[in-house]
Design a protein around this motif. Structure first.
Motif, short mmCIF file in Angstrom:
data_model
loop_
_atom_site.label_atom_id
_atom_site.label_comp_id
_atom_site.label_asym_id
_atom_site.label_seq_id
_atom_site.Cartn_x
_atom_site.Cartn_y
_atom_site.Cartn_z
N ILE A 1 0.83 -1.21 0.00
CA ILE A 1 0.00 0.00 0.00
C ILE A 1 0.86 1.26 0.00
O ILE A 1 1.07 1.88 -1.03
N CYS A 2 1.34 1.67 1.15
CA CYS A 2 2.09 2.93 1.19
C CYS A 2 3.05 3.00 2.36
O CYS A 2 3.01 3.94 3.15
N GLY A 3 3.89 2.01 2.47
CA GLY A 3 5.01 2.06 3.39
C GLY A 3 4.66 2.31 4.84
O GLY A 3 3.80 1.65 5.44
N GLY A 4 5.33 3.32 5.44
CA GLY A 4 5.18 3.60 6.85
C GLY A 4 3.76 3.95 7.26
O GLY A 4 3.33 3.60 8.37
N SER A 5 3.01 4.62 6.39
CA SER A 5 1.62 4.99 6.72
C SER A 5 0.75 3.75 6.89
O SER A 5 -0.07 3.67 7.80
N LEU B 1 3.47 2.58 -8.31
CA LEU B 1 3.14 1.16 -8.08
C LEU B 1 4.24 0.42 -7.32
O LEU B 1 3.97 -0.60 -6.69
N ALA B 2 5.48 0.92 -7.37
CA ALA B 2 6.59 0.12 -6.88
C ALA B 2 7.37 0.73 -5.71
O ALA B 2 8.14 0.02 -5.06
N ILE B 3 7.20 2.02 -5.44
CA ILE B 3 7.91 2.64 -4.32
C ILE B 3 6.99 2.66 -3.10
O ILE B 3 5.80 2.93 -3.22
N HIS B 4 7.56 2.41 -1.93
CA HIS B 4 6.75 2.24 -0.73
C HIS B 4 6.02 3.52 -0.31
O HIS B 4 4.80 3.57 -0.30
N ASP B 5 6.77 4.53 0.11
CA ASP B 5 6.18 5.72 0.74
C ASP B 5 5.84 6.81 -0.26
O ASP B 5 6.53 7.00 -1.26
N THR B 6 4.80 7.57 0.06
CA THR B 6 4.38 8.70 -0.76
C THR B 6 5.52 9.70 -0.92
O THR B 6 5.71 10.27 -2.00
N SER B 7 6.28 9.93 0.16
CA SER B 7 7.34 10.93 0.12
C SER B 7 8.37 10.61 -0.97
O SER B 7 8.78 11.49 -1.73
N SER B 8 8.77 9.36 -1.07
CA SER B 8 9.78 8.99 -2.07
C SER B 8 9.19 8.93 -3.47
O SER B 8 9.90 9.16 -4.46
N VAL B 9 7.90 8.61 -3.60
CA VAL B 9 7.24 8.67 -4.91
C VAL B 9 7.26 10.11 -5.42
O VAL B 9 7.60 10.39 -6.57
N VAL B 10 6.89 11.04 -4.53
CA VAL B 10 6.88 12.45 -4.91
C VAL B 10 8.30 12.93 -5.19
O VAL B 10 8.54 13.67 -6.14
N GLY B 11 9.26 12.50 -4.36
CA GLY B 11 10.64 12.92 -4.57
C GLY B 11 11.21 12.40 -5.88
O GLY B 11 11.87 13.14 -6.62
N ALA B 12 10.96 11.12 -6.19
CA ALA B 12 11.44 10.55 -7.44
C ALA B 12 10.75 11.21 -8.63
O ALA B 12 11.39 11.49 -9.65
#
Length: 311
Positions: A112-116, A170-181
């Motif tokens: 789903i979304c990592g730490g959250s 679809l493949a990165i855990h947390d929203t923060s890193s999705v937005v950063g990438a």
């Protein structure tokens, strides 16, 4: 005192715009792995708040039609991806003899979304502090690797910004890193990645409720309200300027503020990964997390490359 000063300097430099999200994460990792700071709990709470605020502010730079299209198309892909990741994660946990609760938390975090997701599912599964720490540590380490690695892979695959945004969501855990990438790859990648990732994050609520019913748990399930605020921001940015052109500079400023806040979030996340965190994770949970993540990332990469998944 020097550790605290160095920590604050890192926050200020990250917020200034002098460094980008990947470099901010790398600086945070260098701080976390080279020293021990006693206020990691406070920084984790701050990073959670800043992440949600940053996502809402980024909504002021989004177009509503793109948000709706990406969210509607991505919802089906996220449903398939989440189902697959959960089933594979549980199977890997049994194969590697990882504790049941840890295995489920890692599987939910990856799916789903990592730490959250881990934070939401922990009380439902009656997870203790050690199980939460191990699961969060596993996901945060892999999450940091993804932020640094995914843009490089995207360029090697000659992915368009839309393709990369979808893959990262679809493949990165947390929203923060999705937005950063996504921010590193381009504005369209940022818009697609953020929207599809938030559609994926919405699955926290029904899955947490279903798990609570199966476990007969009375734990309260927290609704991710910041996603709704993100949609309101996108609506305001798409329609208000037609009638109130003077709002455009304000929306642009809020969008820039969101990007700056996100960079700070990534620095804070990096500082939370310490040598003690890596020791706590252990070999088996890390092997489960790495294997699950590689399979999910590789299959989604291949499906997007051959055109099976597209927006």
């Amino acid at each position: 005192m020097w550790k605290k000063n160095l920590f604050y300097i890192g926050i200020i430099v990250s917020a200034s715009g002098l460094i980008g999200p990947p470099l901010a994460l790398a600086a945070g990792l260098a701080f976390g792995l080279s020293t021990v700071h006693t206020f990691h709990g406070e920084s984790r709470c701050l990073s959670k708040f800043l992440l949600q605020a940053a996502v809402v502010c980024l909504g002021f730079g989004m177009n509503l039609k793109e948000v709706v299209h990406a969210g509607a198309s991505g919802f089906m892909y996220t449903a398939i991806s989440i189902t697959f990741a959960l089933c594979l994660g549980v199977a890997l946990g049994k194969l590697l003899q990882v504790g049941k609760t840890q295995s489920l938390l890692i599987s939910f975090g990856t799916a789903i979304c990592g730490g959250s997701a881990i934070a939401a599912m922990g009380p439902v599964l009656n997870a203790n502090e050690e199980e939460m720490a191990v699961s969060l540590g596993t996901v945060f380490v892999l999450n940091s690797v993804a932020l640094l690695l995914f843009p490089l892979i995207g360029h090697l695959m000659n992915f368009s910004q839309t393709q990369f945004g979808l893959w990262s969501a679809l493949a990165i855990h947390d929203t923060s890193s999705v937005v950063g990438a996504g921010a590193k790859y381009g504005p369209t990648a940022l818009a697609v990645g953020t929207t599809v990732k938030l559609a994926r994050a919405l699955w926290i609520v029904p899955l947490a409720i279903a798990t609570a019913m199966l476990k007969k748990s009375k734990a309260k399930v927290a609704w991710p309200w910041f996603i709704l605020y993100f949609c309101f921001a996108a609506v305001a940015a798409s329609y208000l300027p037609r009638y109130m052109p003077q709002m455009v500079p304000l929306f642009s400023a809020l969008n820039r503020l969101g990007r700056a806040a996100l960079t700070v979030v990534l620095f804070l996340i990096g500082t939370g990964i310490t040598r003690e965190t890596l020791k706590e994770v252990g070999v088996r949970p890390m092997v489960q997390g790495i294997t699950l993540w590689i399979v999910v990332a590789s299959l989604s990469l291949w499906a997007i490359h051959v055109g099976w998944i597209s927006l």
